[in-house]
Design a protein around this motif. Sequence first.
Motif, mmCIF file in Angstrom:
data_model
loop_
_atom_site.group_PDB
_atom_site.id
_atom_site.type_symbol
_atom_site.label_atom_id
_atom_site.label_comp_id
_atom_site.label_asym_id
_atom_site.label_seq_id
_atom_site.Cartn_x
_atom_site.Cartn_y
_atom_site.Cartn_z
ATOM 1 N N UNK A 232 -11.034 -15.124 1.670
ATOM 2 C CA UNK A 232 -12.378 -14.639 2.226
ATOM 3 C C UNK A 232 -12.507 -15.518 3.626
ATOM 4 N N UNK A 233 -13.063 -14.844 4.670
ATOM 5 C CA UNK A 233 -13.433 -15.556 6.028
ATOM 6 C C UNK A 233 -14.699 -16.675 5.951
ATOM 7 N N UNK B 257 0.666 -1.349 0.121
ATOM 8 C CA UNK B 257 0.074 -0.161 0.022
ATOM 9 C C UNK B 257 0.939 1.139 0.082
ATOM 10 N N UNK B 258 0.725 2.094 -1.057
ATOM 11 C CA UNK B 258 1.437 3.297 -1.296
ATOM 12 C C UNK B 258 3.031 2.945 -1.092
ATOM 13 N N UNK B 259 3.482 1.893 -1.703
ATOM 14 C CA UNK B 259 4.823 1.528 -1.765
ATOM 15 C C UNK B 259 5.526 1.034 -0.876
ATOM 16 N N UNK B 260 4.537 0.645 0.334
ATOM 17 C CA UNK B 260 5.096 0.072 1.586
ATOM 18 C C UNK B 260 4.271 -1.257 1.664
ATOM 19 N N UNK B 261 4.908 -2.362 2.308
ATOM 20 C CA UNK B 261 4.235 -3.493 2.776
ATOM 21 C C UNK B 261 3.815 -3.663 4.033
ATOM 22 N N UNK B 262 2.630 -4.030 4.331
ATOM 23 C CA UNK B 262 2.020 -4.097 5.565
ATOM 24 C C UNK B 262 1.136 -5.444 5.675
ATOM 25 N N UNK B 263 0.703 -5.438 6.959
ATOM 26 C CA UNK B 263 -0.216 -6.856 7.310
ATOM 27 C C UNK B 263 -1.310 -6.924 6.314
ATOM 28 N N UNK B 264 -1.661 -8.082 5.794
ATOM 29 C CA UNK B 264 -2.866 -8.223 4.827
ATOM 30 C C UNK B 264 -4.056 -7.350 5.375
ATOM 31 N N UNK B 265 -4.780 -7.422 4.224
ATOM 32 C CA UNK B 265 -6.356 -6.672 4.734
ATOM 33 C C UNK B 265 -6.939 -7.232 5.830
ATOM 34 N N UNK B 266 -6.998 -8.531 6.185
ATOM 35 C CA UNK B 266 -7.821 -9.037 7.279
ATOM 36 C C UNK B 266 -6.794 -10.328 7.598
ATOM 37 N N UNK B 267 -7.255 -10.888 8.787
ATOM 38 C CA UNK B 267 -6.654 -12.319 9.210
ATOM 39 C C UNK B 267 -6.801 -13.125 8.516
#
Length: 329
Positions: A283-284, A183-193
């Motif tokens: 998807x959960x 997101x915006x050039x940076x990696x972070x934790x996924x959308x949801x668990x």
Amino acid sequence: MQTTESISQKVETPLFNDFAEQWFEESKIQWRASHVRNVRSILDSSLKPEFGKKPIGDITKADIMGFRAKLAKRKGRGTTGLVSPKTINSHMTILRMVLDEAAERFDFETPYKNIKPLKLQKTHIEPFSLHEVHRIIDNVRPDYRNYYTVRFFTGMRTGEVDGLKWKNVDFAKREILVRETLINGETEYTKTDGSQREIPMFGQVYDALKTQYAATGHKSAYVFCNQLGQPLDHNNVTKRVWYPLLRSLGLAKRRPYQTRHTAATLFLASGENPEWVARMLGHSSTEMLFKVYSRYVPNATRMDGSAFERLLGNATSTKPEKEHRHETA
């Protein structure tokens, strides 16, 4: 006429500006970086200009409804050229959270009562047929062939595939480990668990990633990167690679996210179990799956990916002109 008793019962509350800032600082520790940026933007662009100088306890339901009406008239990227219902709902959600927290702390009744979210338009999907998928992969720029092969045959979200790192590609188990999103050039934790998952390397995906490793494996931590080893700018790729390719092939203009919808419909059309498909997509539950893809769900029984493997295998061994197109063709 107000009585002395009613006046004395009125609670003094801080200005919306001040409490909103306090709420933001206390709450952001629990949010992803992208959500922090989103909430910051909503506060600064909408909520604070509208309510900032008003005591938060003086905000009425009429104020809230008036704000929503004004928000609906803003120019935006919705289908009508105005702000979309989804965007309006996101702004209203933040407003509700701030007001509810203030009401609890300062012991007044929240004015945000019986206000339902705006109804959202049904998700419009335009998946490609398997024949069209092969046309795209066969004709795309060679340096993006592996990229679109992975997108079409895994159903990964844009941020997930753009943020995929080699440390999360397991060639021994033939699995892609979805652990981060870009997101915006940076990696972070996924959308949801629930988005944390393992995706088998179906069909051509294993070969595509092996080929890609030879190109970028010793150049970048990212599987798909630019010449400097930095992650791809998806807007740039969309404008310079994706849309020109669709035009050259005479295919209707569609957002790259349709690669995910295509994978979902191919999984389902091949006969895979919807629960398994939901897991592959992150998807959960199957609720979203049936809501969006109900017309593509046959009487399914498989739940291991073998049906999808057979579909791809049959397509590879069959000439394009004899290929059976599924109902999106």
